[in-house]
Structure formats: C-alpha cells, structure tokens
Enzyme design. Structure first.
Site, PDB file in Angstrom:
ATOM      1  N   GLU A 158       0.823  -1.211   0.000  1.00 47.57           N
ATOM      2  CA  GLU A 158       0.000   0.000   0.000  1.00 47.57           C
ATOM      3  C   GLU A 158       0.860   1.265   0.000  1.00 47.57           C
ATOM      4  O   GLU A 158       0.522   2.255  -0.655  1.00 47.57           O
ATOM      5  CB  GLU A 158      -0.946  -0.026   1.198  1.00 47.57           C
ATOM      6  CG  GLU A 158      -2.021  -1.093   1.050  1.00 47.57           C
ATOM      7  CD  GLU A 158      -2.951  -1.176   2.243  1.00 47.57           C
ATOM      8  OE1 GLU A 158      -4.142  -0.852   2.077  1.00 47.57           O
ATOM      9  OE2 GLU A 158      -2.494  -1.564   3.337  1.00 47.57           O
ATOM     10  N   GLU A 161      -4.282  -9.401   3.389  1.00 49.20           N
ATOM     11  CA  GLU A 161      -5.219  -9.104   4.482  1.00 49.20           C
ATOM     12  C   GLU A 161      -6.424 -10.044   4.511  1.00 49.20           C
ATOM     13  O   GLU A 161      -6.947 -10.364   5.581  1.00 49.20           O
ATOM     14  CB  GLU A 161      -5.706  -7.653   4.362  1.00 49.20           C
ATOM     15  CG  GLU A 161      -4.674  -6.601   4.717  1.00 49.20           C
ATOM     16  CD  GLU A 161      -3.809  -6.170   3.544  1.00 49.20           C
ATOM     17  OE1 GLU A 161      -3.151  -5.131   3.648  1.00 49.20           O
ATOM     18  OE2 GLU A 161      -3.799  -6.896   2.505  1.00 49.20           O
TER      19      GLU A 161
END
Length: 263
Positions: free
Chosen positions: A117, A137
């Site tokens: 990210e 995730e």
C-alpha cells in the site's frame, strides 16, 4: 541508535533525501509511532529546498515493509481503529502521494499489506529480484484498508487487482513489473546504487517544473479529459513564466548543460 528510538532514518545525499524504515527486527512493520516518525521525516525533506528527490527503502535484507502490527490490529475495535491507526496511516500515505517532490521506492524485500500500500503511493518503484509483493489481508479476515483497495484498482487491470486482493496471493518482483506495479527488478546488491542513480538523474531537472508536472499528472488523472487538458494548459503556462524554462531552452541553444535553480 536503536530502532525503537529511531524507527526512521533520514539523511541527505546531495540533492536526494533518503528515508529508511528502521525496524528490521519486526521486518519494518508499520505501527503508529513509526508512521508518525515517517511523516515527520517526510516533512523535513519537503521543507529542505536542497532536496529535490525523496527515496524510501527498508532496513535489513529481508523486508521493505512486511505489513502492519497484527497483534495491535487484533486488539482494536472498529471505531478506535478508525480514529487512531487508520487515520494516521491514510494521512501519511496520502502525504507521499501528493508530495510535490518526486518519490522513488527502493523495494529491498517483502512488501506485504501496508508495504504494498505504501509502494502504491510512490512515483517510481525499483524492486529487488528476491522481493515479494502482496495484499494478504483477506487471509486474516480483513481487506486492504490503508488505501490499497482503491489505489490498486487505479493502477492495474481491475480483474488482476481483484485476484490479488481476493486470494491474498504473493507475487514475485518479475510479476510485479509485468503487472505494472514496479518499474523494474534489479539484483538486491545493486538496488540502492540504481535507485540513487535514477534519483540523481531526476534531481538534475528543474524542481519547479517537476512539481507542476506532478500536479498536472496527479490532478489530471482524476478529471475528465477535457478538464485535464485545460489543467495541463494552465500548468505549462506557469512553467513558461519560470526562469528554469528559459534557462533550459537557452542551454540547449548554446549547447551547454542547463543549471536549474527552481525559480
């Protein structure tokens, strides 16, 4: 100084500011103190007129950023997470994305979760051949919540973005380059040398023109084409009011290197 006291190393090498995430014992995992230190270091480099390019990497030979602190996430409920960690990481990552100075990532190892990210906010990304990228995730019952679910779909084909996020699979450096997530893969031993050479090449350009070019590209990407073209027209008009633009043209005509000052 220990990594607990100094989670971010900040140094200037010529016109290049280098940020190193310095938590190798935790594979450079991101927690709130580290993010706040990263934001402070970024602010310092942005305010330094002598710094024209910002490079970010990770300490050690295993990880760029291996993600967030899972135990910390497990201890939180939604509202607390939203108001604390999520607020900070979104703000800091956005600061990198909108910085007027060009940013380069030297991805020296695993870039998982928050590492990918963060990578998505950087202008140019060089990656070590041994590195692995991914958004795992979903395997924790979560999804990329530090901007990943939105930035990824704007940078790679939608079906590929969904596959990465829905499966949590890791990809190799070569696959990241093929997908368009990284510019090129290089041997780890040469990573910083190549990243610094690239940063030095960019640092020779007009910092004012780079700033306005970044704004034209960044803002234009979120506009309809007609509005984006008008925005570009305004930005190039501002460039032509600068001394740097006329120095560059004069240097070309006089067959000499340009000396850009940012004015």
């Amino acid at each position: 100084m220990s990594e607990e006291l100094n989670p971010i190393l900040c140094e200037r090498q010529g016109a290049v500011g280098v940020l190193t995430i310095n938590r190798p014992k935790t594979l450079n995992a991101l927690d709130t103190p580290t993010l706040l230190a990263l934001e402070a270091a970024l602010t310092e480099l942005e305010r330094d007129d002598g710094v024209r390019v910002i490079l970010i990497t990770g300490a050690g030979d295993k990880a760029f950023v291996a993600g967030g602190d899972i135990a910390d996430l497990n201890s939180r409920q939604g509202l607390r997470h939203y108001e604390e960690f999520a607020e900070v990481i979104h703000r800091v990552f956005r600061r990198f994305e909108v910085s007027d100075k060009p940013t380069i990532g030297a991805i020296n190892g695993w870039a998982l979760g928050g590492g990918t990210e963060l990578l998505l906010t950087l202008d140019i990304r060089l990656v070590a051949e041994e590195a692995r990228l991914g958004l795992p995730e979903i395997t924790l019952g979560l999804f990329p919540g530090a901007g990943g679910s939105q930035r990824l779909i704007r940078q790679v084909p939608l079906c590929r973005a969904k596959e990465l996020m829905f499966t949590g699979a890791q990809i190799t450096a070569a696959q990241a380059v093929e997908l368009g997530l990284c510019n090129r893969a290089v041997p780890r031993a040469q990573l910083m040398q190549e990243a610094m050479a690239l940063a030095g090449q960019i640092a020779q350009k007009s910092p004012l023109t780079l700033k306005l070019l970044k704004r034209a590209v960044r803002d234009g990407a979120e506009m309809p084409l007609g509005a984006a073209l008008a925005h570009e027209q305004a930005m190039i008009g501002l460039v032509l009011d600068s001394r740097d633009a006329h120095e560059g043209c004069s240097a070309f005509l006089e067959k000499r290197p340009a000396q850009f000052t940012g004015a």
